[in-house]
Design an enzyme around this catalytic site. Structure first.
Site, PDB file in Angstrom:
ATOM      1  N   GLY A  91     -72.139  50.377 -42.532  1.00 48.56           N
ATOM      2  CA  GLY A  91     -71.256  48.900 -41.228  1.00 48.56           C
ATOM      3  C   GLY A  91     -72.652  47.752 -41.752  1.00 48.56           C
ATOM      4  O   GLY A  91     -73.330  48.320 -42.471  1.00 48.56           O
ATOM      5  N   ASP A  92     -72.563  46.699 -41.953  1.00 48.13           N
ATOM      6  CA  ASP A  92     -73.746  45.484 -41.362  1.00 48.13           C
ATOM      7  C   ASP A  92     -74.114  45.870 -43.505  1.00 48.13           C
ATOM      8  O   ASP A  92     -74.911  45.290 -43.744  1.00 48.13           O
ATOM      9  CB  ASP A  92     -74.804  45.443 -41.194  1.00 48.13           C
ATOM     10  CG  ASP A  92     -74.241  46.194 -39.375  1.00 48.13           C
ATOM     11  OD1 ASP A  92     -73.226  44.977 -38.862  1.00 48.13           O
ATOM     12  OD2 ASP A  92     -74.824  46.094 -38.532  1.00 48.13           O
ATOM     13  N   GLU A  93     -72.712  45.563 -44.044  1.00 45.99           N
ATOM     14  CA  GLU A  93     -73.661  45.737 -45.659  1.00 45.99           C
ATOM     15  C   GLU A  93     -73.696  44.287 -45.816  1.00 45.99           C
ATOM     16  O   GLU A  93     -73.901  44.189 -46.651  1.00 45.99           O
ATOM     17  CB  GLU A  93     -72.699  46.727 -46.141  1.00 45.99           C
ATOM     18  CG  GLU A  93     -72.207  47.771 -45.962  1.00 45.99           C
ATOM     19  CD  GLU A  93     -71.387  48.465 -45.113  1.00 45.99           C
ATOM     20  OE1 GLU A  93     -70.962  47.075 -44.766  1.00 45.99           O
ATOM     21  OE2 GLU A  93     -71.368  49.447 -44.939  1.00 45.99           O
ATOM     22  N   LYS A 137     -69.886  42.211 -45.663  1.00 48.54           N
ATOM     23  CA  LYS A 137     -69.154  41.717 -46.027  1.00 48.54           C
ATOM     24  C   LYS A 137     -68.727  40.475 -45.060  1.00 48.54           C
ATOM     25  O   LYS A 137     -67.650  39.917 -45.831  1.00 48.54           O
ATOM     26  CB  LYS A 137     -67.643  42.841 -44.312  1.00 48.54           C
ATOM     27  CG  LYS A 137     -68.493  44.101 -45.305  1.00 48.54           C
ATOM     28  CD  LYS A 137     -67.331  45.471 -44.364  1.00 48.54           C
ATOM     29  CE  LYS A 137     -67.940  44.845 -42.565  1.00 48.54           C
ATOM     30  NZ  LYS A 137     -69.501  46.393 -42.856  1.00 48.54           N
ATOM     31  N   GLY A 188     -69.687  42.674 -36.244  1.00 48.20           N
ATOM     32  CA  GLY A 188     -69.692  41.650 -36.483  1.00 48.20           C
ATOM     33  C   GLY A 188     -70.174  40.768 -37.886  1.00 48.20           C
ATOM     34  O   GLY A 188     -71.132  41.557 -38.420  1.00 48.20           O
ATOM     35  N   HIS A 189     -70.043  39.979 -39.029  1.00 42.84           N
ATOM     36  CA  HIS A 189     -69.995  39.448 -39.574  1.00 42.84           C
ATOM     37  C   HIS A 189     -70.625  38.245 -39.677  1.00 42.84           C
ATOM     38  O   HIS A 189     -70.258  37.393 -39.313  1.00 42.84           O
ATOM     39  CB  HIS A 189     -68.543  39.541 -40.303  1.00 42.84           C
ATOM     40  CG  HIS A 189     -67.975  40.886 -40.620  1.00 42.84           C
ATOM     41  ND1 HIS A 189     -66.700  40.926 -40.781  1.00 42.84           N
ATOM     42  CD2 HIS A 189     -67.966  42.173 -40.213  1.00 42.84           C
ATOM     43  CE1 HIS A 189     -66.230  42.614 -41.080  1.00 42.84           C
ATOM     44  NE2 HIS A 189     -66.856  43.263 -40.009  1.00 42.84           N
ATOM     45  N   THR A 219     -71.087  50.500 -29.734  1.00 42.90           N
ATOM     46  CA  THR A 219     -71.529  48.890 -29.260  1.00 42.90           C
ATOM     47  C   THR A 219     -70.617  48.355 -27.988  1.00 42.90           C
ATOM     48  O   THR A 219     -71.249  47.271 -26.898  1.00 42.90           O
ATOM     49  CB  THR A 219     -70.243  47.664 -30.071  1.00 42.90           C
ATOM     50  OG1 THR A 219     -69.008  47.870 -29.903  1.00 42.90           O
ATOM     51  CG2 THR A 219     -70.549  48.717 -31.493  1.00 42.90           C
ATOM     52  N   ARG A 264     -49.655  56.157 -26.928  1.00 48.99           N
ATOM     53  CA  ARG A 264     -48.702  55.534 -26.133  1.00 48.99           C
ATOM     54  C   ARG A 264     -48.559  54.463 -24.873  1.00 48.99           C
ATOM     55  O   ARG A 264     -47.346  54.955 -24.266  1.00 48.99           O
ATOM     56  CB  ARG A 264     -47.838  56.533 -26.852  1.00 48.99           C
ATOM     57  CG  ARG A 264     -47.302  56.688 -28.054  1.00 48.99           C
ATOM     58  CD  ARG A 264     -45.783  57.508 -28.449  1.00 48.99           C
ATOM     59  NE  ARG A 264     -47.185  59.389 -27.323  1.00 48.99           N
ATOM     60  CZ  ARG A 264     -46.512  60.625 -27.287  1.00 48.99           C
ATOM     61  NH1 ARG A 264     -45.323  60.409 -27.948  1.00 48.99           N
ATOM     62  NH2 ARG A 264     -46.511  61.163 -27.282  1.00 48.99           N
ATOM     63  N   GLN A 323     -66.470  47.750 -39.543  1.00 43.06           N
ATOM     64  CA  GLN A 323     -66.933  48.843 -39.736  1.00 43.06           C
ATOM     65  C   GLN A 323     -67.539  48.919 -41.396  1.00 43.06           C
ATOM     66  O   GLN A 323     -67.506  48.495 -42.485  1.00 43.06           O
ATOM     67  CB  GLN A 323     -66.853  49.833 -39.157  1.00 43.06           C
ATOM     68  CG  GLN A 323     -66.442  49.735 -37.769  1.00 43.06           C
ATOM     69  CD  GLN A 323     -65.513  48.861 -36.817  1.00 43.06           C
ATOM     70  OE1 GLN A 323     -64.714  48.945 -37.175  1.00 43.06           O
ATOM     71  NE2 GLN A 323     -66.183  47.503 -37.051  1.00 43.06           N
TER      72      GLN A 323
HETATM   73  P1  GDP Z   1     -71.075  42.532 -42.411  1.00 39.50           P
HETATM   74  O1  GDP Z   1     -70.613  43.659 -41.365  1.00 39.50           O
HETATM   75  O2  GDP Z   1     -71.090  43.685 -43.191  1.00 39.50           O
HETATM   76  O3  GDP Z   1     -70.933  41.617 -41.993  1.00 39.50           O
HETATM   77  O4  GDP Z   1     -72.839  42.205 -42.215  1.00 39.50           O
HETATM   78  P2  GDP Z   1     -73.244  41.199 -40.977  1.00 39.50           P
HETATM   79  O5  GDP Z   1     -73.189  40.011 -40.871  1.00 39.50           O
HETATM   80  O6  GDP Z   1     -73.680  42.526 -39.345  1.00 39.50           O
HETATM   81  O7  GDP Z   1     -74.708  42.090 -41.220  1.00 39.50           O
HETATM   82  C1  GDP Z   1     -76.114  41.426 -42.518  1.00 39.50           C
HETATM   83  C2  GDP Z   1     -76.410  40.760 -42.423  1.00 39.50           C
HETATM   84  O8  GDP Z   1     -77.498  40.649 -44.148  1.00 39.50           O
HETATM   85  C3  GDP Z   1     -76.206  39.569 -42.390  1.00 39.50           C
HETATM   86  O9  GDP Z   1     -77.528  39.128 -40.720  1.00 39.50           O
HETATM   87  C4  GDP Z   1     -76.692  38.420 -43.118  1.00 39.50           C
HETATM   88  O10 GDP Z   1     -76.459  36.975 -42.993  1.00 39.50           O
HETATM   89  C5  GDP Z   1     -77.291  38.798 -44.038  1.00 39.50           C
HETATM   90  N1  GDP Z   1     -77.343  38.996 -45.158  1.00 39.50           N
HETATM   91  C6  GDP Z   1     -75.967  39.545 -45.811  1.00 39.50           C
HETATM   92  N2  GDP Z   1     -76.082  39.177 -47.840  1.00 39.50           N
HETATM   93  C7  GDP Z   1     -77.416  38.801 -47.255  1.00 39.50           C
HETATM   94  C8  GDP Z   1     -78.820  39.855 -48.814  1.00 39.50           C
HETATM   95  O11 GDP Z   1     -78.730  39.180 -49.708  1.00 39.50           O
HETATM   96  N3  GDP Z   1     -80.009  39.377 -48.727  1.00 39.50           N
HETATM   97  C9  GDP Z   1     -80.196  39.340 -47.176  1.00 39.50           C
HETATM   98  N4  GDP Z   1     -81.892  38.952 -47.389  1.00 39.50           N
HETATM   99  N5  GDP Z   1     -79.159  39.070 -46.720  1.00 39.50           N
HETATM  100  C10 GDP Z   1     -78.154  39.529 -46.719  1.00 39.50           C
HETATM  101  P1  IMO Z   2     -69.018  45.665 -39.079  1.00 37.67           P
HETATM  102  O1  IMO Z   2     -67.866  45.385 -38.879  1.00 37.67           O
HETATM  103  C1  IMO Z   2     -72.439  48.515 -37.899  1.00 37.67           C
HETATM  104  C2  IMO Z   2     -71.147  51.623 -35.131  1.00 37.67           C
HETATM  105  C3  IMO Z   2     -71.572  51.588 -33.467  1.00 37.67           C
HETATM  106  C4  IMO Z   2     -72.139  53.200 -33.337  1.00 37.67           C
HETATM  107  C5  IMO Z   2     -70.458  53.531 -33.611  1.00 37.67           C
HETATM  108  C6  IMO Z   2     -69.274  53.502 -32.824  1.00 37.67           C
HETATM  109  O2  IMO Z   2     -70.133  43.951 -38.244  1.00 37.67           O
HETATM  110  O3  IMO Z   2     -69.981  46.360 -39.910  1.00 37.67           O
HETATM  111  P2  IMO Z   2     -67.842  51.103 -31.683  1.00 37.67           P
HETATM  112  O4  IMO Z   2     -68.360  51.143 -30.831  1.00 37.67           O
HETATM  113  O5  IMO Z   2     -66.879  51.377 -32.715  1.00 37.67           O
HETATM  114  O6  IMO Z   2     -67.043  52.812 -30.447  1.00 37.67           O
HETATM  115  O7  IMO Z   2     -69.203  52.056 -32.318  1.00 37.67           O
HETATM  116  O8  IMO Z   2     -69.876  52.638 -34.749  1.00 37.67           O
HETATM  117  N1  IMO Z   2     -70.075  50.120 -35.093  1.00 37.67           N
HETATM  118  C7  IMO Z   2     -70.706  49.551 -36.258  1.00 37.67           C
HETATM  119  N2  IMO Z   2     -72.094  49.877 -37.143  1.00 37.67           N
HETATM  120  N3  IMO Z   2     -71.481  47.452 -37.816  1.00 37.67           N
HETATM  121  C8  IMO Z   2     -70.625  47.111 -37.611  1.00 37.67           C
HETATM  122  O9  IMO Z   2     -69.986  46.540 -37.612  1.00 37.67           O
HETATM  123  C9  IMO Z   2     -69.878  48.603 -36.090  1.00 37.67           C
HETATM  124  N4  IMO Z   2     -68.762  49.166 -35.086  1.00 37.67           N
HETATM  125  C10 IMO Z   2     -69.251  49.909 -35.081  1.00 37.67           C
HETATM  126  O10 IMO Z   2     -73.234  51.403 -33.784  1.00 37.67           O
HETATM  127  O11 IMO Z   2     -72.552  54.116 -33.972  1.00 37.67           O
HETATM  128 MG    MG Z   3     -71.579  43.478 -38.922  1.00 38.54          MG
END
Ligand code: GDP
Ligand code: IMO
Ligand code: MG
Length: 426
Positions: free
Chosen positions: A11-13, A15, A39-40, A128, A142, A222
């Site tokens: 997650g948090d790549e 997206k 959280g995107h 979370t 169900r 995720q």
């Molecule tokens: P998501 O959940 O996959 O949408 O990713 P998140 O928003 O949770 O986390 C990605 C974080 O990296 C955010 O704070 C973005 O603003 C930041 N971000 C995205 N791309 C880049 C990048 O190329 N460089 C840096 N430094 N930050 C980035």
């Molecule tokens: P995005 O879309 C990173 C993780 C939680 C926990 C596990 C289970 O922003 O990439 P949950 O609340 O789903 O029962 O938690 O999954 N997790 C994430 N980690 N990014 C997320 O979403 C996540 N959504 C859930 O931290 O380890």
């Molecule tokens: Mg995120």
């Protein structure tokens, strides 16, 4: 056709950023699973915005956004998200559609999440605490509520019945709670949501797909390593985060799927508990966390950091049928003299493998690394991949060869514009 964009790690790549970048090419952007655990983050014109349940195409006026049936939706968080979007003057009646089949998260789901985590103590998932697991559990057993149910006069009865069963479980956990205030907020939010387009979104999406040239982008939440079936179970989320989830989460046929964008960080992070073979618990990990501002977009928790891990990426690419890779946050590696890449794991019996063992949690995995030179320079102002430092080009080419999948975009900063197209060398 439907293209998919999903995370290949935990997650948090990034997206949200890339969906926002690609959205102008798509008529429809749709979320197919997950809920407010996501959280995107999007950044443009000096503004930063975090979306949780609303698809990341919402800032593009020509895209329709769908919250699909596979999502679990919290009406309270939805109302807050919509209110936070007020400055952007978005015409939601034209651009936002929600499936009536979307599962509803009710306040007692969040309590159950907390009670279950508390009972697990040391073994907690690190959820979370948004009620995701309990809401999906009710769906599968169900007895869950769906958004369409809120339109029926019998909704309150159904709600009361479900809450009664939750209260029995909370008593079993000996969990103390006060539901009254959250329930009031919930019912206010439910009335609010009724003012939006609640539809049979499987018809909308398939009608759009039947229009010549219409493209749909499915936005994953995720990451693949948090998938309920293939992730590092039990340290996973409660939905299929992989490409297969798109068909059941939106009501589209597998024959409609075209490209699959797999998105990954140039290193690796994880938030919450569970195995993470390349985790760095030292100064290097701390520098990555600070440089990458690796703190959760939903919970603010510090993210665990480590080097990139090819066995997990190969696994995710295989599961999802990834056709193009998007590499994020390369700028975070600017500070390192050398960059390590985990190519294999060494198992306790000395075997070297690039496959994931059945149980990543209890099998100690020693990463086998190769080291590549860093580029040690800022990437600011570079607008073409051709102008990137040679060491960064070499790092990218190395990963592309090892993963045998084209890397077509590289991201160098959080802003929309810091996204460089790359010509694959494959
Ligand atoms: P998501 O959940 O996959 O949408 O990713 P998140 O928003 O949770 O986390 C990605 C974080 O990296 C955010 O704070 C973005 O603003 C930041 N971000 C995205 N791309 C880049 C990048 O190329 N460089 C840096 N430094 N930050 C980035
Ligand atoms: P995005 O879309 C990173 C993780 C939680 C926990 C596990 C289970 O922003 O990439 P949950 O609340 O789903 O029962 O938690 O999954 N997790 C994430 N980690 N990014 C997320 O979403 C996540 N959504 C859930 O931290 O380890
Ligand atoms: Mg995120």
């Amino acid at each position: 056709m439907v293209d998919i964009l999903l995370g290949l790690q935990w997650g948090d790549e990034g997206k949200g950023k890339i969906v926002d970048v690609l959205a102008p090419e798509y008529k429809v952007v749709a979320r197919f699973q997950g809920g407010p655990n996501a959280g995107h983050t999007l950044e443009f014109e000096g503004k930063k915005h975090v979306l949780h349940q609303i698809p990341s195409g919402i800032f593009r006026p020509d895209s329709i956004n769908i919250i699909g049936n596979g999502v679990v939706l919290d009406p309270i968080i939805f109302k807050k998200e919509i209110e936070a979007l007020a400055p952007y003057q978005i015409n939601f009646s034209k651009t936002l559609f929600i499936s009536k089949k979307t599962a509803i998260i009710i306040p007692s789901h969040r309590l159950l999440d907390a009670a279950s985590e508390k009972a697990k103590a040391e073994a907690k998932i690190g959820s979370t605490l948004k009620g995701i697991g309990p809401a999906y559990a009710d769906k599968v057993s169900r007895q869950g509520l769906r958004l369409g149910d809120a339109l029926s006069p019998s909704f309150k009865d159904k709600y009361n019945k479900l809450v009664e069963s939750h209260k029995r479980m909370l008593d079993f956990y000996r969990f103390e709670y006060d539901l009254a205030e959250a329930e009031q907020e919930f019912f206010r939010a439910l009335e609010f949501i009724k003012g939006f387009n609640l539809i049979e979104s499987e018809y909308l999406i398939n009608k759009k797909l039947a229009e010549p040239g219409t493209r749909v982008l499915a936005e994953g939440a995720q990451g693949s390593l948090l998938d309920i079936d293939f992730g590092s179970y039990p340290f996973v989320t409660s939905s299929n985060t992989t490409a297969a989830g798109v068909c059941s989460g939106l009501g589209v046929s597998p024959s409609k799927i075209n490209d699959v964008y797999g998105i990954f960080k140039a290193y690796c992070t994880r938030v919450g508990s569970g195995p993470f073979p390349t985790e760095l618990l030292d100064e290097t990990g701390e520098r990555m966390r600070q440089e990458g501002r690796e703190f959760g977009s939903t919970t603010g928790r510090p993210r665990r950091c480590g080097w990139i891990d090819l066995p997990t990426l190969k696994y995710s690419i295989m599961l999802n049928g990834v056709t193009q890779l998007v590499m994020m946050k390369v700028d975070v590696l600017n500070i390192f003299d050398e960059i390590s890449v985990c190519t294999h794991y060494e198992l306790p019996d000395g075997t070297i493998t690039d496959e994931l063992p059945y149980d990543m949690t209890d099998t100690p995995l020693k990463p086998v690394y190769v080291t590549l030179p860093g580029w040690k320079q800022s990437l600011e102002g570079i607008t073409s991949f051709e102008d990137m430092p040679d060491a960064l080009k070499a790092y990218t080419a190395y990963l592309e060869r090892e993963l045998n999948t084209p890397i077509t975009f590289v991201s160098t900063g959080p802003d929309r514009n810091a996204t460089l197209a790359r010509k694959s060398g494959l």
